[in-house]
Design a protein around this motif. Structure first.
Motif, PDB file in Angstrom:
ATOM      1  N   TYR A  63       0.827  -1.202   0.000  1.00 50.13           N
ATOM      2  CA  TYR A  63       0.000   0.000   0.000  1.00 50.13           C
ATOM      3  C   TYR A  63       0.864   1.255   0.000  1.00 50.13           C
ATOM      4  CZ  TYR A  63      -3.045   3.754   1.381  1.00 50.13           C
ATOM      5  OH  TYR A  63      -3.703   4.968   1.409  1.00 50.13           O
ATOM      6  N   PHE A  64       1.901   1.261   0.807  1.00 53.49           N
ATOM      7  CA  PHE A  64       2.758   2.442   0.857  1.00 53.49           C
ATOM      8  C   PHE A  64       3.500   2.651  -0.457  1.00 53.49           C
ATOM      9  CE2 PHE A  64       2.766   1.920   5.686  1.00 53.49           C
ATOM     10  CZ  PHE A  64       1.861   2.956   5.859  1.00 53.49           C
ATOM     11  N   GLN A  65       3.763   1.579  -1.203  1.00 54.85           N
ATOM     12  CA  GLN A  65       4.339   1.739  -2.533  1.00 54.85           C
ATOM     13  C   GLN A  65       3.348   2.452  -3.450  1.00 54.85           C
ATOM     14  OE1 GLN A  65       7.674   1.279  -1.826  1.00 54.85           O
ATOM     15  NE2 GLN A  65       7.654   0.703  -3.987  1.00 54.85           N
ATOM     16  N   ARG A  66       2.100   2.077  -3.370  1.00 56.54           N
ATOM     17  CA  ARG A  66       1.085   2.760  -4.173  1.00 56.54           C
ATOM     18  C   ARG A  66       0.919   4.207  -3.741  1.00 56.54           C
ATOM     19  NH1 ARG A  66      -3.832  -1.558  -5.261  1.00 56.54           N
ATOM     20  NH2 ARG A  66      -2.536  -3.097  -6.335  1.00 56.54           N
ATOM     21  N   ALA A  67       1.074   4.445  -2.435  1.00 56.75           N
ATOM     22  CA  ALA A  67       0.994   5.819  -1.947  1.00 56.75           C
ATOM     23  C   ALA A  67       2.138   6.660  -2.507  1.00 56.75           C
ATOM     24  CB  ALA A  67       1.015   5.834  -0.421  1.00 56.75           C
TER      25      ALA A  67
ATOM     26  N   ALA B 155       2.398  11.330  -8.640  1.00 58.20           N
ATOM     27  CA  ALA B 155       1.476  11.775  -9.687  1.00 58.20           C
ATOM     28  C   ALA B 155       0.582  12.923  -9.232  1.00 58.20           C
ATOM     29  CB  ALA B 155       0.613  10.596 -10.130  1.00 58.20           C
ATOM     30  N   GLY B 156       0.745  13.388  -7.992  1.00 60.35           N
ATOM     31  CA  GLY B 156      -0.075  14.465  -7.483  1.00 60.35           C
ATOM     32  C   GLY B 156      -1.489  14.040  -7.154  1.00 60.35           C
ATOM     33  N   GLU B 157      -1.680  12.748  -6.867  1.00 65.25           N
ATOM     34  CA  GLU B 157      -3.005  12.211  -6.570  1.00 65.25           C
ATOM     35  C   GLU B 157      -3.173  12.001  -5.068  1.00 65.25           C
ATOM     36  OE1 GLU B 157      -3.131   8.639  -8.800  1.00 65.25           O
ATOM     37  OE2 GLU B 157      -3.192   9.654 -10.757  1.00 65.25           O
ATOM     38  N   PRO B 158      -4.413  11.933  -4.580  1.00 62.35           N
ATOM     39  CA  PRO B 158      -4.633  11.687  -3.141  1.00 62.35           C
ATOM     40  C   PRO B 158      -4.280  10.257  -2.752  1.00 62.35           C
ATOM     41  CG  PRO B 158      -6.717  11.677  -4.325  1.00 62.35           C
ATOM     42  CD  PRO B 158      -5.678  12.126  -5.313  1.00 62.35           C
ATOM     43  N   ALA B 159      -4.352   9.986  -1.483  1.00 61.40           N
ATOM     44  CA  ALA B 159      -4.018   8.650  -0.983  1.00 61.40           C
ATOM     45  C   ALA B 159      -4.926   7.614  -1.624  1.00 61.40           C
ATOM     46  CB  ALA B 159      -4.159   8.609   0.529  1.00 61.40           C
ATOM     47  N   PRO B 160      -4.364   6.531  -2.117  1.00 55.85           N
ATOM     48  CA  PRO B 160      -5.196   5.508  -2.772  1.00 55.85           C
ATOM     49  C   PRO B 160      -5.923   4.666  -1.744  1.00 55.85           C
ATOM     50  CG  PRO B 160      -2.915   4.790  -2.704  1.00 55.85           C
ATOM     51  CD  PRO B 160      -2.934   6.187  -2.137  1.00 55.85           C
TER      52      PRO B 160
ATOM     53  N   ARG C  10      11.407   5.180  -6.745  1.00 50.25           N
ATOM     54  CA  ARG C  10      11.678   4.804  -8.140  1.00 50.25           C
ATOM     55  C   ARG C  10      11.008   3.474  -8.475  1.00 50.25           C
ATOM     56  NH1 ARG C  10      14.594   6.792 -11.789  1.00 50.25           N
ATOM     57  NH2 ARG C  10      15.122   4.767 -12.685  1.00 50.25           N
ATOM     58  N   LEU C  11      11.054   2.542  -7.546  1.00 51.60           N
ATOM     59  CA  LEU C  11      10.378   1.262  -7.760  1.00 51.60           C
ATOM     60  C   LEU C  11       8.883   1.470  -7.957  1.00 51.60           C
ATOM     61  CD1 LEU C  11      10.228  -1.866  -7.675  1.00 51.60           C
ATOM     62  CD2 LEU C  11      10.055  -1.668  -5.185  1.00 51.60           C
ATOM     63  N   ALA C  12       8.281   2.324  -7.129  1.00 49.88           N
ATOM     64  CA  ALA C  12       6.846   2.573  -7.227  1.00 49.88           C
ATOM     65  C   ALA C  12       6.475   3.278  -8.526  1.00 49.88           C
ATOM     66  CB  ALA C  12       6.387   3.413  -6.033  1.00 49.88           C
ATOM     67  N   VAL C  13       7.287   4.240  -8.950  1.00 50.88           N
ATOM     68  CA  VAL C  13       6.970   5.037 -10.133  1.00 50.88           C
ATOM     69  C   VAL C  13       7.257   4.271 -11.413  1.00 50.88           C
ATOM     70  CG1 VAL C  13       7.591   7.120 -11.411  1.00 50.88           C
ATOM     71  CG2 VAL C  13       7.303   7.213  -8.936  1.00 50.88           C
TER      72      VAL C  13
ATOM     73  N   ALA D 104       1.197   7.445  -6.058  1.00 51.83           N
ATOM     74  CA  ALA D 104       0.125   8.433  -6.109  1.00 51.83           C
ATOM     75  C   ALA D 104       0.637   9.824  -5.778  1.00 51.83           C
ATOM     76  CB  ALA D 104      -0.992   8.033  -5.131  1.00 51.83           C
ATOM     77  N   THR D 105       1.499   9.916  -4.782  1.00 53.54           N
ATOM     78  CA  THR D 105       2.074  11.216  -4.422  1.00 53.54           C
ATOM     79  C   THR D 105       2.890  11.781  -5.565  1.00 53.54           C
ATOM     80  OG1 THR D 105       2.178  10.529  -2.111  1.00 53.54           O
ATOM     81  CG2 THR D 105       3.494  12.436  -2.737  1.00 53.54           C
TER      82      THR D 105
END
Length: 251
Positions: free
Chosen positions: A41-45, A51-56, A156-159, A48-49
């Protein structure tokens, strides 16, 4: 940056549900699988951050588990070198401080089957002391560097979505050397210190404190992750450069 991180969870559409779900999973982290899901989940967060998006919200549990496994693999890889160095230093220290000697009688060695006894606190000599303290210093510096670079590697892994992206040193160096990343990292460190103090205080309260501690752990970690993500995002956009996620979208 800090105000955005503090409200990162609560300002999302499913903020309450996400916080409760994350807190319950944190409470069950000793079962390992929930801990891996939270790591995913924190990887997705982080993504999202960036990309300028809110918490998933939580969802696609299998995907979260896979992302969490990759994140844990990166953490283990970054921790490996300091741990190996520290182990080597401790082994050297043991070798210098514990020696064996053959029991002798009147200065003449006895039967080859004589008892071998350890002699503790033998003088290791100046060279031994230099090796041990030099090794400890190297292990400490390596550990600090790994600790500082690790959030950028996870971002970097998340993006990028590639395990190898977490080990591309040139790209990582261009991020961690920037002021935005350093600022985000230091703010996150302060948040984690406060988190440790709050959790310690809650843990001293039977039952109620134990129930609230997982909530504090998840919430403060989400704040720290938001700070890491914002620092990474601003660093990758410094000097007019787009973040890797935007380049991938344009492509």
């Amino acid at each position: 940056m800090f105000e955005t991180a503090l409200t990162y969870l609560v300002e999302s559409d499913d903020g309450v549900e996400t916080t409760l779900t994350g807190s319950i999973l944190t409470l069950l982290a000793w079962l390992l699988i929930p801990a891996i899901v939270v790591a995913g989940y924190f990887q997705r967060a982080l993504a999202a951050t960036n990309a300028g998006e809110p918490a998933p919200p939580f969802g696609d549990w299998g995907g979260l588990f896979g992302e969490g496994l990759r994140a844990i693999g990166v953490v283990v890889a970054y921790a490996a070198l300091p741990v190996v160095l520290l182990g080597a230093v401790l082994a050297s220290l043991l070798a210098f401080t514990v020696e064996t000697t053959v029991v002798t009688d009147a200065g003449v060695a006895t039967d080859p089957r004589a008892v071998v006894e350890p002699v503790a606190s033998a003088d290791p000599g100046l060279l031994g002391v230099a090796v041990v303290f030099g090794g400890l210093a190297l292990a400490g510096v390596t550990g600090l560097v790994a600790w500082y670079v690790l959030p950028a590697a996870l971002a970097r892994l998340a993006v990028e979505g590639r395990f190898g992206a977490a080990f591309e040193l040139r790209e990582l160096a261009s991020v961690v050397a920037t002021a935005p990343y350093a600022t985000g990292w230091l703010l996150a460190l302060a948040v984690l210190v406060v988190d440790g103090a709050v959790v310690g205080a809650l843990a001293s309260i039977p039952f109620l404190g134990w129930a609230l501690a997982p909530f504090a752990i998840f919430y403060f970690t989400a704040v720290a992750v938001s700070l890491y993500g914002q620092g990474y995002r601003e660093a990758t956009r410094a000097g007019g450069r787009e973040a890797a996620g935007d380049r991938r979208t344009v492509a």
